[in-house]
Structures are given as structure tokens and as C-alpha cells.
Design a protein around this motif. Structure first.
Motif, short mmCIF file in Angstrom:
data_model
loop_
_atom_site.label_atom_id
_atom_site.label_comp_id
_atom_site.label_asym_id
_atom_site.label_seq_id
_atom_site.Cartn_x
_atom_site.Cartn_y
_atom_site.Cartn_z
N GLY A 271 0.79 -1.23 0.00
CA GLY A 271 0.00 0.00 0.00
C GLY A 271 0.81 1.27 0.00
N ALA A 272 2.15 1.16 0.03
CA ALA A 272 3.01 2.35 0.04
C ALA A 272 3.78 2.44 -1.27
CB ALA A 272 3.97 2.30 1.21
N ASP A 273 3.70 3.60 -1.90
CA ASP A 273 4.50 3.87 -3.11
C ASP A 273 5.66 4.77 -2.72
OD1 ASP A 273 2.72 2.42 -4.71
OD2 ASP A 273 1.45 4.17 -5.02
N GLY B 221 2.84 7.91 -2.32
CA GLY B 221 1.50 7.41 -2.56
C GLY B 221 1.05 6.44 -1.49
N LEU B 222 -0.23 6.51 -1.11
CA LEU B 222 -0.85 5.57 -0.18
C LEU B 222 -2.06 4.97 -0.86
CD1 LEU B 222 -0.84 7.32 3.33
CD2 LEU B 222 0.46 5.30 2.65
N GLY B 223 -2.08 3.65 -0.98
CA GLY B 223 -3.22 2.96 -1.58
C GLY B 223 -3.74 1.89 -0.64
N LEU B 224 -4.66 2.27 0.24
CA LEU B 224 -5.23 1.34 1.23
C LEU B 224 -6.73 1.24 1.06
CD1 LEU B 224 -3.14 2.52 4.33
CD2 LEU B 224 -2.80 0.43 2.99
N ASP B 225 -7.20 1.25 -0.16
CA ASP B 225 -8.64 1.20 -0.41
C ASP B 225 -9.17 -0.23 -0.23
OD1 ASP B 225 -6.85 1.03 -2.74
OD2 ASP B 225 -8.67 0.43 -3.83
N ASN B 226 -10.42 -0.30 0.28
CA ASN B 226 -11.14 -1.56 0.44
C ASN B 226 -10.37 -2.59 1.27
OD1 ASN B 226 -13.44 -0.88 -1.36
ND2 ASN B 226 -11.85 -0.86 -2.94
N LEU C 268 -7.98 6.06 0.39
CA LEU C 268 -8.45 5.30 1.54
C LEU C 268 -9.92 4.93 1.40
CD1 LEU C 268 -6.77 7.43 4.36
CD2 LEU C 268 -5.94 5.30 3.40
N SER C 269 -10.40 4.88 0.20
CA SER C 269 -11.83 4.66 -0.04
C SER C 269 -12.24 3.24 0.32
CB SER C 269 -12.15 4.92 -1.51
OG SER C 269 -11.46 4.00 -2.35
#
Length: 596
Positions: A381-383, A397-402, A424-425
């Protein structure tokens, strides 16, 4: 420091009665009984393994390590349970740099049952991480952190804090048994190196010789090799005068090669009797090597070092005689030269750890060690991006969706000042949107949709000049959308505020009633509070004054009959006195009576 992983108490192991400390407070994972995969594994009964369900990255963090040069060694084990993968495959990193990747079959090779590297420590701590690759759970038998001489294995000016030497091979030529430096009575400042015996290079190309004579110049600074290392050797033969050894290596790497010699052959008694060239992958690395001439005498140790790039998958060392019919070698060491990874900016590491706790990240995420390195295993989840100004890695970047997160978003997220995207959706994150998000100047995408955020949209988000996509839909937000965000819609930005029953103020949302800014609301609240306080004070003062008046009236009413009687008495006395004075004055004026 020697650590027996998974042990509840300190233990000692034969044959040297070596002390191993108990394993407490360094990491997560789970202790278990151990099966030793190798004859050279320490005689320990426990290990610690790391299930993938607890996260793909797991680390030992050992603090209070004095700054210096260290030999770090990690022995692998097998969980003594038939339900476990017999031979797990995983990667190993030291101080954020990957040094080893276990290959199938490692448990049947002594020199592959451990990973070892020489590392310079400058921050008082050592981080050792184990990265799952989907082939069983990493299992660690023991860890050794042994300080060595600061100049140990110095191979040139390029060596320094940014270099790690990973042990590829360590061979004791002509020996029959594997041994450690400690078994050889070696100096501890050399570490505790493992020497793999190699009685022959194969195909009847050589012969082993040995001596019991004392070897001079062996255990000297900075490497402190054990004397017994030079008391065995391999000689080439008359039929095959070249003495050659080939090992497999990883391609496109640099390797530092250390060759050990001592003239122990009784057939050679003086200079010029044995001269040979040393070739590495066919190229001459050392020409006209005369051991007695270079060392000064027989039974005297010398060490030659050469660092070379290797493009292929093999490294071949060849001793080619140029005078005399035979070549000789006593020991070989080969290290892979690894450029140490730059770590992630410290303040961003702390911010990510705060975010981990605030969002209640499940164990499966791991998020242990360094977020960005080794590059082969960044945090899920970390770019990451390398920042040339600070020479550190940063989070962009942070990608922790769902991900079924249910915590809150902390103010410290603003410490991730290089973020360009946050998604964070699709979680259950609650609480207010931190106003500190407005300080992340480069933020281009912010997606907090389908969560449980409440309160108003911070005015500070209107300061994000780079913001092009903002999704706040499907939350519980209320109040007026900041005017600056509404104006941005006219310049091609994509914002979504729908399904927030309390939001208003832009097309597509309900019209707001009289609206006051947050500052105005605070001012009014303060004004009302002050007015109320004044009313209370005035009411108290009036009430006290009224009580005083009433009390006076009650006193006056109670004392009225006595006061009236007293008034009449005083008036009667005064009148009596008045009449008496009048009669007396008349007698005086008329004079005394004359008596006859």
C-alpha cells in the motif's frame, strides 16, 4: 551478542560452551521447537517462525548496539512439526538491504544454512528482516552480531558505510572437517567465521598437504585469521599444473576475493622455486606470485585481495605456474559487494508507524522494518520515490482502499509531505478530516469516499493548488463546501461530494442558509458566553442588593414600637426642661426675695 531465537532462557551450546541469550522483546512471530537442518547449525532446540498471516515482512530490531563494524550471521531452522513446509524459502535483509534469497535445497547444504554479512553500524541499532515469498513461513534458529576490527576486510577506498560484504564462500583448502574460528581458537576480533572444508577441487587435479609447523603472521590485525587455516593446502599435480576452482555466483555483481597462502610444502625451501600467476575468469589478477619472497619466509602467511566485476554466472580462480611445476593455495574467501540501500526519511517512517496504529492495520499488512527498502519488498500500500535532495526514500502514494480499516486519520499524516496520492476509499474510517492535509502541497488525488468521516470539510483543503481529484462522497460530512474548492471546479478539477446529507453550497448540493465561517461561529459563541456571564453577574449583584434592602426593612419594622416610645419620652423630658428653665430665669431676672 548471540541470540537463541524462540528461547525463554539463556542457553549454552557444546563444544565451546557458547552463551546464547534468550529471545524476548525483539520481534513478533511465534516460538516453536526446532529441527536442525545442518551439521554446523548451533545445537539449539528452539526457533522463531513468522506466519504469512502475521504479515509478509517481519524484523528483529536490536537496540543499544555500539557503533562499529560487525559480522552479522543468521542461521535458519526447520519447525519440528510435520504440518509445516519442510523447507521454507524467503529473503533476508540487514539494515534495509537484501543480502540473501534462500534457494530450494538450502537445508541440505551446510554453507547455505545461514546468511552472513559485514556491516557498519552508525545509529546504535541493527534491523534484520525476513520477507515471505509465498513458499512457507520464515523460520530463524539464531542470530549473531559480532563486532570485528573497524578495518577488517578493507578492499579499497570505495569501502565505507554504504558498502555491505555478503559472504559467498569461505573455503579451507586441503581440510577434511568444517570448523568455526572459535573451534580454531581464533581471535574474537576476527568474528567467528565458518570455514567449509574442500579436500580437493576435483577430477584428480590436486593433492592435499598439511603441516604441524607454526605459521607466522597469521592472526594479525585487522582480520585475525586462525593459524590452523594455513596448516593445510592444495597443490596442483605434474599432470595438471594449473590449480583451478569454479563457483556459481549471481551475475552482474562485484566480488571481493581474498586468497590465502603460506609455503608449507617441504619441497620448496627458498625464493624463486615456486612462481605462479593468479587469474580470475581468465584475466591475470596477480602476476609472478612468489610466496616466500612476498611473505619473507616459509611457514609465513600472506593474503592477496582483488575486487572484480563478474558478468556471468561463474567465478573461476586459476593458479597457473610459471616457474616450478605446481601451484599452491591454502584458503579462499569470496564476498559479494553490495551497495547499501538508502533508508526512508526518518520522519516519514515515524508518520507511517503512527498511521499504522491509527488505522488499526491488520497483521497481514506487516508494515515492519523500513517502508521502502529493500526495494524488492516495500510495504503493502506504500508507493516510494527516491529523493535526490535528501538522498533518502520518501512516500509519494498511499493505496489502502477496500481493506476493512476502521480507525481514524491522524494529524501526523501531514508529515508525509511528499504524498501525491491518497486512496483510503471503501473502508470504515471515522472521525473528522484532518485540516493538516491542507499542508501537503503536492497532493494531487485525495479519495476518502465510502467511509464514515463526519464534521465539516476543512477550509485548508482549498489551499491545495495541485489537487485535481477529490472524492469525499458517501460519508457523513456536513456544512458548507469551502468556496475555494467550489471555484476549483471551474478549472477542470474532478470533485465528488454527493451522498453527504449535511453538505451544501455548490451546484448539485442543497442551498445553504445563512452561513458563518468557522471563525465567526467561534466569535459568536465567545460573545454569547461573555454576555451570559455578565447577565449572571448583574443578576447576582441585583439579588444581593435587594436582599440588603429587605433585611433593612425587616429590622426597621421589628424595632418600630420601642423607637416610638423612646421618642415620646425624649420629647417629654425636653419639654419639662424647657419649663424649668423658664421659671429659673424669671427669678434671676427679678432678683432674690428680700426678707424682712
Amino acid at each position: 551478542m548471540r541470540l537463541s531465537c524462540g528461547a525463554h532462557f539463556n542457553v549454552h551450546t557444546p563444544p565451546t560452551n557458547t552463551l546464547w541469550f534468550s529471545d524476548f522483546g525483539y520481534t513478533g512471530g511465534r516460538p516453536a521447537n526446532a529441527t536442525l537442518p545442518s551439521y554446523i547449525s548451533p545445537r539449539l532446540k528452539t526457533l522463531r517462525y513468522f506466519p504469512l498471516s502475521d504479515g509478509p515482512e517481519n524484523c528483529y530490531n536490536i537496540n543499544k548496539v555500539p557503533n562499529g563494524h560487525y559480522s552479522v550471521r543468521i542461521f535458519f531452522g526447520l519447525v519440528a512439526d510435520p504440518n509445516f513446509e519442510n523447507e521454507p524459502l524467503f529473503d533476508v535483509s540487514v539494515e534495509g538491504t537484501q543480502i540473501n534469497s534462500l534457494r530450494s535445497g538450502w537445508s541440505s547444504h551446510d554453507d547455505e544454512s545461514f546468511a552472513e554479512a559485514l556491516v557498519i553500524i552508525t545509529d546504535g541499532s541493527v534491523s534484520l528482516c525476513f520477507h515471505s515469498t509465498g513458499h512457507g513461513d520464515p523460520a530463524i534458529l539464531s542470530i549473531e552480531i559480532l563486532q570485528v576490527d573497524d578495518k577488517a576486510y578493507y578492499f579499497g577506498p570505495q569501502q565505507g558505510q554504504g558498502i555491505i560484504l555478503r559472504t559467498s564462500q569461505r573455503l579451507n583448502c586441503g581440510a577434511m572437517e568444517e570448523k568455526f574460528d572459535q573451534d580454531y581458537s581464533g581471535d574474537p576480533w576476527g568474528g567467528d567465521r565458518f570455514w567449509n572444508p574442500i579436500p580437493t577441487f576435483g577430477q584428480n587435479s590436486d593433492q592435499a598437504i598439511s603441516t604441524k609447523n607454526s605459521i607466522k603472521q597469521a592472526s594479525v590485525s585487522p582480520n585475525f585469521y586462525p593459524e590452523i587455516l594455513y596448516q593445510t593446502a592444495l597443490l596442483s599435480t605434474d599432470s595438471q599444473p594449473d590449480l583451478s576452482y569454479t563457483m556459481y555466483v549471481d551475475p552482474n555483481r562485484n566480488y571481493s576475493i581474498w586468497l590465502h597462502f603460506a609455503e608449507i610444502d617441504p619441497e620448496v625451501t627458498g625464493e624463486g622455486q615456486r612462481i605462479f600467476d593468479i587469474l580470475i575468469n581468465g584475466d591475470i589478477a596477480f602476476k609472478d606470485v612468489d610466496i616466500i619472497h612476498m611473505s619473507g619466509d616459509r611457514f609465513t602467511a600472506i593474503v592477496l585481495n582483488k575486487t572484480v566485476p563478474v558478468n556471468g554466472r561463474t567465478l573461476t580462480l586459476t593458479m597457473h605456474p610459471t616457474k616450478g611445476s605446481q601451484a599452491i593455495i591454502n584458503a579462499i574467501e569470496v564476498f559479494e559487494v553490495i551497495i547499501a540501500e538508502s533508508k526512508t526519511l526518518l520522519e516519514e517512517v515515524k508518520a507511517m508507524q503512527t498511521l499504522k496504529n491509527a488505522l488499526g492495520l491488520p497483521l497481514r499488512f506487516g508494515w515492519n522494518g523500513d517502508p521502502c527498502v529493500p526495494q524488492q519488498h516495500p510495504w503493502s500500500g506504500a508507493d516510494c520515490q527516491f529523493d535526490g535532495i535528501s538522498s533518502k526514500w520518501v512516500i509519494d502514494g498511499l493505496g489502502l482502499d477496500n481493506q476493512a480499516l476502521s480507525g481514524f486519520l491522524p494529524n501526523d499524516i501531514s508529515m508525509l509531505r511528499h504524498l501525491q496520492s491518497i486512496n483510503l476509499s471503501g473502508n470504515g474510517i471515522h472521525g473528522s478530516i484532518p485540516s493538516s492535509l491542507g499542508t501537503i502541497a503536492g497532493l494531487e488525488t485525495l479519495d476518502l469516499s465510502y467511509n464514515s468521516f463526519n464534521g465539516s470539510i476543512p477550509e485548508s483543503l482549498g489551499q491545495l493548488k495541485s489537487l485535481r481529484r477529490l472524492n469525499l462522497n458517501s460519508n457523513s460530512l456536513s456544512g458548507r463546501v469551502p468556496a475555494a474548492l467550489g471555484g476549483r471546479l471551474l478549472h477542470g478539477a474532478s470533485f465528488n461530494f454527493t451522498t453527504n446529507a449535511g453538505l451544501c453550497g455548490i451546484p448539485g448540493l442543497p442551498t445553504c442558509g445563512p452561513h458563518l465561517s468557522t471563525g465567526a461561529k467561534i466569535g459568536i459563541a465567545l460573545g454569547v458566553s461573555v454576555a451570559f456571564l455578565l447577565i449572571v453577574i448583574c443578576s447576582v449583584c441585583w439579588w444581593k442588593r435587594r436582599q440588603n434592602i429587605l433585611r433593612s426593612q425587616r429590622i426597621a419594622a421589628r424595632d418600630a414600637p420601642y423607637a416610638k416610645a423612646r421618642t415620646h419620652f425624649v420629647r417629654d423630658v425636653q419639654m419639662t426642661r424647657h419649663h424649668g428653665h423658664d421659671h429659673s430665669r424669671t427669678a434671676t431676672e427679678n432678683g432674690p426675695s428680700l426678707l424682712s
